[in-house]
Design an enzyme around this catalytic site. Sequence first.
Site, PDB file in Angstrom:
ATOM      1  N   LYS A 129     -23.154  -0.848   5.303  1.00  0.00           N
ATOM      2  CA  LYS A 129     -22.594  -2.112   6.297  1.00  0.00           C
ATOM      3  C   LYS A 129     -23.256  -3.261   5.527  1.00  0.00           C
ATOM      4  CE  LYS A 129     -24.752  -4.801   9.082  1.00  0.00           C
ATOM      5  NZ  LYS A 129     -23.987  -6.120   8.732  1.00  0.00           N
TER       6      LYS A 129
ATOM      7  N   CYS B 140     -34.976 -12.628  -3.282  1.00  0.00           N
ATOM      8  CA  CYS B 140     -36.010 -11.809  -2.549  1.00  0.00           C
ATOM      9  C   CYS B 140     -37.225 -12.292  -3.553  1.00  0.00           C
ATOM     10  CB  CYS B 140     -36.059 -10.458  -2.306  1.00  0.00           C
ATOM     11  SG  CYS B 140     -34.891  -9.852  -3.464  1.00  0.00           S
TER      12      CYS B 140
ATOM     13  N   GLU C 108     -36.413  -2.986   1.516  1.00  0.00           N
ATOM     14  CA  GLU C 108     -36.882  -3.979   0.673  1.00  0.00           C
ATOM     15  C   GLU C 108     -36.775  -4.956   1.406  1.00  0.00           C
ATOM     16  OE1 GLU C 108     -37.262  -2.981  -2.297  1.00  0.00           O
ATOM     17  OE2 GLU C 108     -36.469  -0.753  -2.482  1.00  0.00           O
TER      18      GLU C 108
ATOM     19  N   GLU D  37     -41.031 -17.613   3.440  1.00  0.00           N
ATOM     20  CA  GLU D  37     -40.235 -17.431   2.617  1.00  0.00           C
ATOM     21  C   GLU D  37     -39.142 -18.714   2.786  1.00  0.00           C
ATOM     22  OE1 GLU D  37     -37.419 -13.835   3.108  1.00  0.00           O
ATOM     23  OE2 GLU D  37     -37.639 -13.865   0.847  1.00  0.00           O
TER      24      GLU D  37
HETATM   25  P1  NAD Z   1     -31.268  -9.996   7.238  1.00  0.00           P
HETATM   26  O1  NAD Z   1     -32.313  -9.328   7.569  1.00  0.00           O
HETATM   27  O2  NAD Z   1     -30.799 -11.304   7.969  1.00  0.00           O
HETATM   28  O3  NAD Z   1     -29.811  -9.328   7.065  1.00  0.00           O
HETATM   29  C1  NAD Z   1     -29.914  -8.138   6.157  1.00  0.00           C
HETATM   30  C2  NAD Z   1     -28.794  -7.315   6.760  1.00  0.00           C
HETATM   31  O4  NAD Z   1     -29.097  -6.695   8.085  1.00  0.00           O
HETATM   32  C3  NAD Z   1     -27.176  -7.634   6.929  1.00  0.00           C
HETATM   33  O5  NAD Z   1     -26.428  -6.917   6.806  1.00  0.00           O
HETATM   34  C4  NAD Z   1     -27.403  -7.845   8.445  1.00  0.00           C
HETATM   35  O6  NAD Z   1     -26.168  -7.929   9.189  1.00  0.00           O
HETATM   36  C5  NAD Z   1     -28.299  -6.758   8.970  1.00  0.00           C
HETATM   37  N1  NAD Z   1     -28.986  -7.031  10.213  1.00  0.00           N
HETATM   38  C6  NAD Z   1     -29.264  -7.972  11.168  1.00  0.00           C
HETATM   39  N2  NAD Z   1     -29.821  -7.712  12.275  1.00  0.00           N
HETATM   40  C7  NAD Z   1     -29.863  -6.309  12.253  1.00  0.00           C
HETATM   41  C8  NAD Z   1     -30.131  -5.422  13.222  1.00  0.00           C
HETATM   42  N3  NAD Z   1     -30.888  -5.884  14.220  1.00  0.00           N
HETATM   43  N4  NAD Z   1     -30.093  -4.246  12.981  1.00  0.00           N
HETATM   44  C9  NAD Z   1     -29.480  -3.764  12.039  1.00  0.00           C
HETATM   45  N5  NAD Z   1     -29.075  -4.469  10.957  1.00  0.00           N
HETATM   46  C10 NAD Z   1     -29.119  -5.804  11.282  1.00  0.00           C
HETATM   47  O7  NAD Z   1     -31.251 -10.776   5.890  1.00  0.00           O
HETATM   48  P2  NAD Z   1     -30.194 -11.616   5.018  1.00  0.00           P
HETATM   49  O8  NAD Z   1     -30.575 -13.226   5.618  1.00  0.00           O
HETATM   50  O9  NAD Z   1     -29.040 -11.011   4.854  1.00  0.00           O
HETATM   51  O10 NAD Z   1     -31.016 -11.608   3.678  1.00  0.00           O
HETATM   52  C11 NAD Z   1     -31.925 -12.441   3.207  1.00  0.00           C
HETATM   53  C12 NAD Z   1     -33.075 -11.602   3.301  1.00  0.00           C
HETATM   54  O11 NAD Z   1     -33.146 -10.319   2.385  1.00  0.00           O
HETATM   55  C13 NAD Z   1     -34.402 -12.108   2.678  1.00  0.00           C
HETATM   56  O12 NAD Z   1     -35.734 -12.316   3.355  1.00  0.00           O
HETATM   57  C14 NAD Z   1     -34.565 -11.682   1.228  1.00  0.00           C
HETATM   58  O13 NAD Z   1     -36.221 -11.757   0.721  1.00  0.00           O
HETATM   59  C15 NAD Z   1     -34.391 -10.289   1.551  1.00  0.00           C
HETATM   60  N6  NAD Z   1     -34.190  -9.809   0.413  1.00  0.00           N
HETATM   61  C16 NAD Z   1     -34.721  -8.731  -0.145  1.00  0.00           C
HETATM   62  C17 NAD Z   1     -34.465  -7.829  -1.344  1.00  0.00           C
HETATM   63  C18 NAD Z   1     -35.435  -6.950  -1.953  1.00  0.00           C
HETATM   64  O14 NAD Z   1     -34.954  -6.101  -2.705  1.00  0.00           O
HETATM   65  N7  NAD Z   1     -36.678  -6.780  -1.525  1.00  0.00           N
HETATM   66  C19 NAD Z   1     -33.343  -8.251  -1.956  1.00  0.00           C
HETATM   67  C20 NAD Z   1     -32.323  -9.418  -1.707  1.00  0.00           C
HETATM   68  C21 NAD Z   1     -32.826 -10.031  -0.288  1.00  0.00           C
END
Ligand code: NAD
Length: 497
Positions: A191, A301, A267, A400
């Site tokens: 997804k 991240c 992650e 963050e």
């Molecule tokens: P997010 O958590 O809002 O969304 C990530 C994914 O989860 C999206 O596909 C979203 O549609 C899905 N999602 C949202 N709510 C959900 C739920 N209730 N159940 C299942 N899936 C759900 O994050 P974002 O805004 O897309 O990305 C930014 C975040 O990602 C930052 O916190 C960043 O640090 C983190 N990030 C971490 C890494 C790593 O490898 N550690 C890498 C890149 C980004």
Amino acid sequence: MTSKSKAQWQQMAADLQIESRAFINGQYVDALSGNTRQTINPSNGDVLADVANCGAEDADIAVAGARAAYESGVWSDQSPDARRAVMVKWAQLIEDNADELALLETLDVGKPISDTTGSDVPGAIRTIRWSGEAVDKIYEQIAPTDKDSLGLVTRLPLGVVAAIVPWNFPLSTTAWKLGPSIASGNSVILKPASNTPLTAIRIAGLAKEAGLPDGVLQVLPGPGGSMGAHLATHMDIDGLTFTGSTPIGKKLLEYSGQSNLKRVFNELGGKSPNIVFADADLDKAASAAALACFYNGGQTCTAGTRLIVEESIHDEFVAKVIEATKAWQVGDVLDPATTLGPMVDKSQFNTVSEYIAIGDGEGCTRHGGDSNVFPDSGGHYLNPVIFTGVTNDMRIAQEEVFGPVLAVMTFKTKEEAIAIANDSIYGLAGAVWSRDIGTALSVAEKIRAGTVGVNNYFGGDITVPFGGFKQSGNGRDKSIHAFDDYTELKTTWINLE
Ligand code: NAD
Ligand code: MN
């Protein structure tokens, strides 16, 4: 990858045919409901495509197809060598279409074209190829048992895995998830983030072309809160691998507990420390400090957002960082010279702007931060901001921000630097800069984070694991260790008497 001018990229963008349907059981299909969701080009606000907006009913079909493919053995029972060959061919097809994928990612995410051609796409190719090449070279174990027994310790695929990825590195995180999960024999439902689905959709078709059997990879664009949560609570999904924010990662662990205890590997976010000692190569450290925070507009991240500087060099070093920041100014993302694109959307822009106001309110000194750039572009651009006079208890040091906002603090002793670095709920990355190997290594060892650079930031490649300590998560992407997240350990005990 070919090198193109801005005009050539613009021409290619004008000619681009965008696939915007889900990929289920080997076919591109619309959502059953017929619903679509626009995906936007963040650099100008243009609508790129109306993307299939899948719901629970599509997810159930995808899960059933993935399960059937898994149980049939059409992929899971193929020899490691046969799986290797398909993965390597898939990597080659991604490489053959590298320009198109780089452009798609640039348009969908608002990343400068030099980033997607230089990093996201080549990184994804290497990840898929490396994971495929690894799978026929992994040996399993025989336990040191008594003579009358034989203990086999083997690894089996989990079965059906859901992978949920974010918008900031869509193709990179997709490749990190799909490489080891598919290579090790699972069926996988990906997804993508709802605002950046296009490259994942495109590479699914290439996987089929490479010979991946139908049902082994499903790509389901759709909303996280409903469709993503439906996957996370699904009773017929065995594993969940996630990259995204810490609050959603916490929810996924709850969903697992409420459903079938599917394995969850997270992650998550970060607030990573970048520690600079007075004896470091200050020019190198300053340009890396700017890169660490401003690359991808700070929407990273692992961004080095807390710059922790030895007090005696503070003023000199900050002046160097401000100078280095001139290399990070917003521009047209299709211009190969551009280093900084827009924020991904208005809401992200507003969040970052609020944090800049919070920093001002916390009494720090602000350098830069002109937010009124490209006012008529339709995009939401922000130039870098540096706050000095920050203390680690402030919100801009603890939370963050996910934008180009650097918080600068000082330390007097090594112990103080380590204490500041570790005073965070996160533990994803960090770096230490010193010419003294004892200082550098002892600090690197004490930083509670999954990846620490010594005299570099963002170092590392596919050969090393990537993931977090503490509230930055528990999973590991990349390297041979990533295979642990997609396999179950199995013991077979054989009586020889
Ligand atoms: P997010 O958590 O809002 O969304 C990530 C994914 O989860 C999206 O596909 C979203 O549609 C899905 N999602 C949202 N709510 C959900 C739920 N209730 N159940 C299942 N899936 C759900 O994050 P974002 O805004 O897309 O990305 C930014 C975040 O990602 C930052 O916190 C960043 O640090 C983190 N990030 C971490 C890494 C790593 O490898 N550690 C890498 C890149 C980004
Ligand atoms: Mn988009």
